[in-house]
Enzyme design. Structure first.
Site: not given
Length: 309
Positions: A65, A67-68, A141, A266
């Site tokens: 994803h 943002d990672h 996830h 986070h």
């Protein structure tokens, strides 16, 4: 400055805010510099934190994803631009290799840096030396996501005065460490007589997951646990639907795992203050050491537990 500390580069979740960048965490561990989940803007955050890409020895991505991982494009180019002299291993879920390759070659640059992709195809040890082991475990996830555990090997602190009194010196010290005991002048000298047990320290990285056994096992007995806490308990249903944890659940993980220090991060952009996150985690782990970090924070690894602790 501690040789073992977590440098926090970003603490937001999907959407960065005026005060929080996308994810990014540099763990300084002796000669290792482990960069976890470099989100967009990581290069800039490293400048603010006064750390350089030459301090990075390996990069570990939990999942793909944005943002990672979106900071990977700039970091690969920076590795070449700065002529980093050592090879940097990059660990990531093999199922996302196509995304990794796209970011590595997102634009034109002169590639001279030494980068070694290490796609992870299953749980287990991904790096091992005589000093430490790094393992990966699958989390729960919406996409394949791995949590990471760094574990130092147990060791011994030799006591020079006791070695001298026992007449153990030179090559005999290595033999004593290897065998656990040695005969000196007709006497048996045991390792426990001339040394102290030095328990290995541990660090756990838990990102983007629902409550699961793997999260607890990653944190088991860890000195420092970095754990996502995207939501507060009032949004627990939303957290589960999106594959995330609440601060209360992060506290439960730390409590059940017997961790020593919990670092919350986070955070969803909807929250202005992180104080309620600490309060929630401590509501289920009242004796716990809980920190909700901000961009730029440095969190030390707690001092090593002694042999009698």
């Amino acid at each position: 400055m501690s040789a073992r500390e977590l440098i926090v580069l970003g603490t937001s979740s999907q959407v960065p805010t005026r005060y929080r960048n996308h994810n990014g965490y540099l763990l300084r561990w002796d000669e290792e510099g482990l960069l976890f989940d470099p989100g967009e803007g990581t290069q800039r955050q490293m400048i603010y934190a006064e750390v350089t890409v030459t301090q990075v020895t390996r990069i570990l991505v939990t999942h793909f994803h944005g943002d990672h991982c979106l900071g990977l494009a700039g970091l690969h180019q920076r590795i070449s631009l700065d002529r980093v002299p050592h090879e940097i291993d990059v660990h990531f879920p093999a199922s996302g290799q196509v995304f990794y390759e796209r970011m590595r070659y997102a634009s034109i640059y002169h590639e001279v840096g030494k980068v070694a992709p290490r796609p992870i195809r299953g749980e287990g040890v991904i790096h091992e030396t005589d000093k430490l082991t790094i393992t990966a475990r699958r989390l729960d996830h919406g996409v394949e996501c791995f949590g990471y555990r760094l574990q130092e090997r147990d060791g011994r602190t030799m006591l020079p005065e006791k070695l001298a009194a026992a007449g153990v010196k030179g090559p005999a010290i290595k033999q004593l460490i290897r065998d656990g005991s040695i005969e000196i002048d007709g006497r048996i000298v045991k390792l426990d007589d001339v040394s102290l047990f030095k328990p290995g320290q541990g660090f756990a990285m838990i990102m983007d997951t629902r409550m699961c056994d793997s999260a607890i096992e990653l944190a088991r007995g860890a000195d420092l646990v970095l754990c996502e806490s995207t939501y507060l308990s009032s949004e627990e249903r939303e957290a589960r639907a999106h594959g995330h944890l609440t601060a209360k659940q992060a506290g439960i993980i730390a409590r059940e795992a017997g961790a020593r220090r919990l670092v919350l991060t986070h955070f969803s952009q909807r929250y202005g203050s992180t104080k309620p996150f600490v309060e929630e985690a401590k509501s289920v782990w009242p004796e716990g050491d809980v920190v909700a970090v901000r961009d730029g924070d440095r969190v030390s690894v707690p001092k090593r537990l002694g042999a009698t602790d």
